[in-house]
Design a protein around this motif. Structure first.
Motif, mmCIF file in Angstrom:
data_model
loop_
_atom_site.group_PDB
_atom_site.id
_atom_site.type_symbol
_atom_site.label_atom_id
_atom_site.label_comp_id
_atom_site.label_asym_id
_atom_site.label_seq_id
_atom_site.Cartn_x
_atom_site.Cartn_y
_atom_site.Cartn_z
ATOM 1 N N ILE A 104 32.541 21.866 -1.228
ATOM 2 C CA ILE A 104 32.273 22.514 -2.524
ATOM 3 C C ILE A 104 31.134 23.523 -2.370
ATOM 4 C CG2 ILE A 104 31.444 22.162 -4.882
ATOM 5 C CD1 ILE A 104 34.251 21.175 -4.591
ATOM 6 N N TYR A 105 30.026 23.083 -1.753
ATOM 7 C CA TYR A 105 28.917 24.013 -1.530
ATOM 8 C C TYR A 105 29.361 25.186 -0.652
ATOM 9 C CZ TYR A 105 25.393 20.891 -3.566
ATOM 10 O OH TYR A 105 24.635 20.133 -4.434
ATOM 11 N N GLN A 111 31.539 32.440 -2.099
ATOM 12 C CA GLN A 111 31.717 33.241 -3.313
ATOM 13 C C GLN A 111 30.473 34.069 -3.607
ATOM 14 O OE1 GLN A 111 31.457 31.186 -7.118
ATOM 15 N NE2 GLN A 111 33.357 32.165 -7.782
ATOM 16 N N ALA A 112 29.302 33.453 -3.448
ATOM 17 C CA ALA A 112 28.052 34.147 -3.779
ATOM 18 C C ALA A 112 27.740 35.277 -2.801
ATOM 19 C CB ALA A 112 26.899 33.146 -3.802
ATOM 20 N N GLU A 132 19.631 13.331 15.328
ATOM 21 C CA GLU A 132 20.645 13.942 14.479
ATOM 22 C C GLU A 132 22.036 13.668 15.048
ATOM 23 O OE1 GLU A 132 20.068 18.103 13.614
ATOM 24 O OE2 GLU A 132 17.883 17.900 13.721
ATOM 25 N N THR A 133 22.964 13.288 14.168
ATOM 26 C CA THR A 133 24.373 13.196 14.536
ATOM 27 C C THR A 133 25.115 14.192 13.656
ATOM 28 O OG1 THR A 133 24.148 10.845 15.054
ATOM 29 C CG2 THR A 133 26.379 11.689 14.727
ATOM 30 N N THR A 134 25.832 15.125 14.294
ATOM 31 C CA THR A 134 26.439 16.228 13.548
ATOM 32 C C THR A 134 27.955 16.200 13.665
ATOM 33 O OG1 THR A 134 24.485 17.600 13.927
ATOM 34 C CG2 THR A 134 26.493 18.739 13.271
ATOM 35 N N PHE A 135 28.616 16.422 12.535
ATOM 36 C CA PHE A 135 30.069 16.600 12.486
ATOM 37 C C PHE A 135 30.320 17.985 11.907
ATOM 38 C CE2 PHE A 135 29.118 12.122 11.999
ATOM 39 C CZ PHE A 135 29.955 11.522 12.934
ATOM 40 N N ALA A 136 31.174 18.775 12.582
ATOM 41 C CA ALA A 136 31.327 20.183 12.199
ATOM 42 C C ALA A 136 32.776 20.525 11.887
ATOM 43 C CB ALA A 136 30.798 21.086 13.303
ATOM 44 N N GLU A 137 32.948 21.489 11.014
ATOM 45 C CA GLU A 137 34.249 22.061 10.664
ATOM 46 C C GLU A 137 34.078 23.554 10.458
ATOM 47 O OE1 GLU A 137 36.146 18.424 7.924
ATOM 48 O OE2 GLU A 137 35.400 20.254 6.980
ATOM 49 N N THR A 138 35.141 24.299 10.615
ATOM 50 C CA THR A 138 35.148 25.723 10.266
ATOM 51 C C THR A 138 36.266 25.948 9.260
ATOM 52 O OG1 THR A 138 34.289 26.392 12.428
ATOM 53 C CG2 THR A 138 35.396 28.080 11.116
ATOM 54 N N HIS A 139 35.948 26.659 8.197
ATOM 55 C CA HIS A 139 36.919 26.898 7.128
ATOM 56 C C HIS A 139 36.945 28.372 6.753
ATOM 57 C CE1 HIS A 139 37.884 22.717 5.920
ATOM 58 N NE2 HIS A 139 36.651 22.455 6.354
ATOM 59 N N SER A 140 38.117 28.821 6.361
ATOM 60 C CA SER A 140 38.200 30.135 5.721
ATOM 61 C C SER A 140 37.717 29.999 4.288
ATOM 62 C CB SER A 140 39.634 30.651 5.742
ATOM 63 O OG SER A 140 40.450 29.846 4.895
ATOM 64 N N ALA A 141 37.260 31.108 3.743
ATOM 65 C CA ALA A 141 36.829 31.082 2.340
ATOM 66 C C ALA A 141 37.992 30.668 1.444
ATOM 67 C CB ALA A 141 36.288 32.445 1.929
ATOM 68 N N GLU A 142 39.205 31.097 1.812
ATOM 69 C CA GLU A 142 40.370 30.791 0.997
ATOM 70 C C GLU A 142 40.636 29.287 0.953
ATOM 71 O OE1 GLU A 142 43.319 31.461 -1.656
ATOM 72 O OE2 GLU A 142 41.816 32.877 -0.917
#
Length: 770
Positions: A104-105, A111-112, A132-142
């Motif tokens: 959501i963020y 958008q901003a 730190e334990t990190t989980f990552a994703e990449t998303h399109s704005a769409e």
């Protein structure tokens, strides 16, 4: 009209699934969480952004929130969560919820700033190891936009329902008429004072006599003020369950009054919710609160939407109604009630839901930026209740008990606490029993021990934690929380049981002045009205409760006439402790004298069970023909009801009770169920080390130590007890105040203004026959 919702609330509503799971999972404190976020941010580059305010719209929905961090160099938005222990044990539905927030963020940031795509990361920071334990994703704005809109769509129907409910609720409350033909004497004055408090955003301290209908007057006026002054919710808070029932009965009347037409059934325009204690609401007290143990926790969040919808459709959600809905949908009634607190208009519950250090309604109000109105019933109880909320004890014996079976790392830490007890006793002795600060070494040892227990519990298999060790951990946390805020408002009590090597110490942080803790609670509300028949003098309540400087004092005129109640002072008897044995015969004679003049049901109040036993035995010996019954130590609810059942219309007998106990307030014996009362005490608290400390503390703070510690609390109990006699404008009765100190002007000015006090004498009495 828009419906505003926080990102967290949106995700909890639309993405929270699976079991209710309250197995112990050590969580960082709020301060540790803030520090953890800062440490993670400090590890990033100089361009790293934190606490980014974001907002977006979808239809009538306005979504707002603050993203934890954005790293421009990595083009990555981070959602940071602090934790302790093995992350693999985190319930799957928690991770699901955290990803929903991050996505959501992510869309709101795209958008901003016009981003076409964005990297997202969940960063879990272990407070203990600082790893730190990190989980990552990449998303399109769409794709992020689609996720955002799906969540909003899931929520939008609910938001539109809530907007419609708020509109019809406010229309109904605007048109709401008082549910009786007219106001009783004093009732309108009280109602207007509460309304003006809501209109001006001020607190109201209202002394209003018994019998005028305080409950309906205050609930009506606060709800009436809600539409025009933007109140989201009203919280009606009580000290006892009887007060909750009266508030719920008033709500039923008002729900019917808010109906569009007299012929229609009560419309659910006003959502009323009762909050009850967990032990009263629990259906499976032998089971733990997680899906592997309790069937009502299993799949709780999957079945919650239907249970929530059913409850709100009904509108009136007292404990029996909630239980019925919960069992139909196979969810926990206690936690269903907590979820419904978000959507109710009028919530009825105990003081602790707002005033306690971890109060649920207060936390929800801050988290959701609600505008609320507080109604505190029988507010003369709030000082003592708040003192208990902000006091805590720690027992050396309890910690020794868990140390013997604790794992090595915990045992070693608890051994350091053992040495800390020695330092505490030494410091207490050196201070001649007036310790004004805890030794730092003791505090440090407690912190280290709590951290050791926390680390152990974090690694324990789910549900396998030792209950005694877990309780010791919670006791230490509660004690340490109050130790951090320790100040002139509280004192330290150190007591020792046993002797020699088998002795054990208990240390207690005893709050004396709750004002510093309650002041922020009043500030968090739009308005608060505190009311009772016994709030005199007002400066005592203001000082002890921390009311705002502009709080309004209202002393509502009594509807009762002086000729309804004969108030007689017997000044020839002293009820002081050294005089009690020789006072028994005169008091027994006085009761007999009045009973002979007017047979009926009477209550006789005494300062202690010992005093009660002394006089009741004397009365029964001299007057065996008069029916008597007496309050006993530790009566359960059934026994209390049996005691009250003796007060039948047209009956004749004497009930003996302890002042300030179950029968000294909150009971309603109308007509000739009760025709008189004898109060054989000023009600002054016992002179003991704690109360003497209280007197000294209050003298230093307010310059009136004796009055604040002894006189005012005592006379409040006297007036409450006497108030059992006259309950309506048709009642007639008599009250005897037995002690020479009732002649003093300082005491007389604290008695109700409508009383006409006269002097009574004693004369010898013959034994009464039945």
């Amino acid at each position: 009209m828009q419906y505003s919702v926080a990102v967290r609330a949106l995700c909890e509503f639309t993405a929270k699934r699976g079991d209710l799971d309250l197995r112990f999972t050590p969580a960082p404190s709020a301060q540790e969480g803030i520090a953890g976020h800062q440490l993670v941010a400090g590890r990033r580059g100089p361009d790293y952004e934190t606490e980014i305010s974001l907002q977006g719209e979808f239809g009538a929905l306005a979504v707002r929130g603050r993203a934890d961090g954005y790293d421009p160099g990595q083009h990555c938005l981070e959602e940071i969560k602090t934790h302790r222990g093995d992350l693999a044990r985190q319930p799957a539905n928690h991770r699901h919820l955290h990803w929903a927030q991050a996505r959501i963020y992510g869309w709101l940031l795209c958008q901003a700033r016009g981003f076409a795509e964005l990297n997202l990361a969940l960063v879990y920071f272990d407070i203990a190891t600082q790893k730190e334990t990190t989980f990552a994703e990449t998303h399109s704005a769409e794709s992020l936009r689609a996720f955002f809109e799906d969540r909003c769509r899931d929520f939008l129907a609910w938001a539109e329902q809530e907007l419609a409910h708020r509109k019809t609720r406010d229309e109904a409350l605007t048109a709401l008429a008082f549910p009786h033909a007219g106001f009783r004497t004093g009732q309108r004055e009280l109602a207007e004072s509460v309304y003006r408090g809501a209109a001006t955003g001020r607190c109201v301290l209202a002394q209003a006599p018994t019998g005028i209908g305080k409950t309906i007057a205050t609930v009506f006026s606060m709800l009436k003020a809600a539409p025009s002054h933007g109140l989201d919710k009203v919280f009606y808070l009580t000290a006892k369950s009887t007060g909750r029932r009266m508030a719920l009965d008033a709500a039923v009347l008002l729900r019917h009054s808010a109906t569009a037409a007299p012929s229609e059934p009560a419309a659910p325009r006003l959502r009323v919710l009762e909050l009850t204690a967990r032990d009263k609401a629990c259906e499976h007290p032998d089971k733990a609160c997680h899906g592997d143990s309790c069937p009502l926790a299993r799949g709780f969040y999957d079945r919650l939407p239907a249970a929530r919808a059913d409850s709100l459709a009904a509108g009136f959600m007292d404990a029996p109604a909630l239980r019925g809905v919960a069992l139909r949908h196979q969810v926990c009634p206690y936690y269903l009630a907590q979820e419904l607190s978000r959507w109710a208009d009028l919530v009825v519950g105990d003081y602790n839901y707002w005033f306690d250090g971890s109060a649920m309604l207060h936390a929800m109000t801050l988290g959701n930026a609600w505008r609320v109105g507080i109604l505190a019933d029988e507010a003369h109880n709030l000082v003592e209740r708040a003192r208990a909320m902000y006091s805590a004890s720690l027992s050396q014996a309890a910690l020794l008990s868990v140390r013997s079976t604790a794992p090595a790392a915990v045992r070693k830490a608890l051994e350091k606490v053992g040495r800390g007890w020695s330092a505490l006793r030494k410091a207490h002795a050196q201070a001649d029993g007036q310790l004004d600060a805890l030794p730092q070494g003791f505090i440090t040892a407690l912190k280290q021990a709590s951290q050791a227990i926390e680390a152990h519990l974090a690694e324990a298999a789910p549900g396998a934690a030792d209950a005694a060790l877990q309780q010791a951990y919670f006791d230490m946390l509660g004690f340490l929380r109050l130790a951090e805020s320790f100040g002139p408002h509280s004192v330290l009590e150190v007591t020792q049981a046993g002797a020699g090597s088998r002795s054990a110490t208990t240390v207690r942080i005893q709050n004396l002045i709750p004002a510093p803790f309650l002041k922020p609670r009043f500030a968090a509300a739009r308005t608060a009205a505190l009311f009772s028949a016994t709030l005199n003098p007002p400066h005592y309540q203001r000082d002890m409760l921390g009311l705002p400087a502009d709080a309004v004092w209202v002393d509502v005129a009594s509807p009762f006439r002086p000729e309804q109640l004969a108030v007689r002072v017997v000044s020839s008897v002293s009820t002081r402790f050294p005089d009690r044995r020789r006072s028994a015969a005169p008091i027994a004679g006085l009761i007999a004298q009045q009973f002979a003049a007017q047979a009926g049901n009477y209550l006789a109040f005494f300062s202690s069970f010992d005093y009660l036993d002394l006089v009741s035995a004397e009365f029964r010996r001299c007057h065996p023909g008069v029916p008597t019954w007496a309050q006993a130590r530790g009566m359960d609810e059934g026994q209390r009801n049996d005691f009250l059942a003796r007060f039948v219309p047209g009956g004749a007998g004497v009930g003996f009770a302890v002042l300030g106990g179950s029968f000294g307030e909150g009971i309603d014996l109308r007509g000739d169920r009760l025709v008189g009362a004898f109060v054989a005490t000023l009600g002054l608290p016992q002179v003991n080390p704690r109360n003497e400390q209280l007197k000294d503390c209050l003298d230093a703070a307010f310059g009136a130590g004796y009055d604040y510690a002894y006189l005012y609390p005592g006379i409040q109990k006297v007036v409450q007890a006497a108030g059992r006699v006259i309950r309506t404008q048709e009642d007639q009765g008599v009250v005897y105040l037995i002690d020479d100190r009732f002649q003093r002007q300082a005491v007389r000015k604290l008695l109700p203004a409508w009383w006409r006090v006269t002097q009574a004498g004693l004369r010898p009495q013959e034994p009464l026959s039945g």
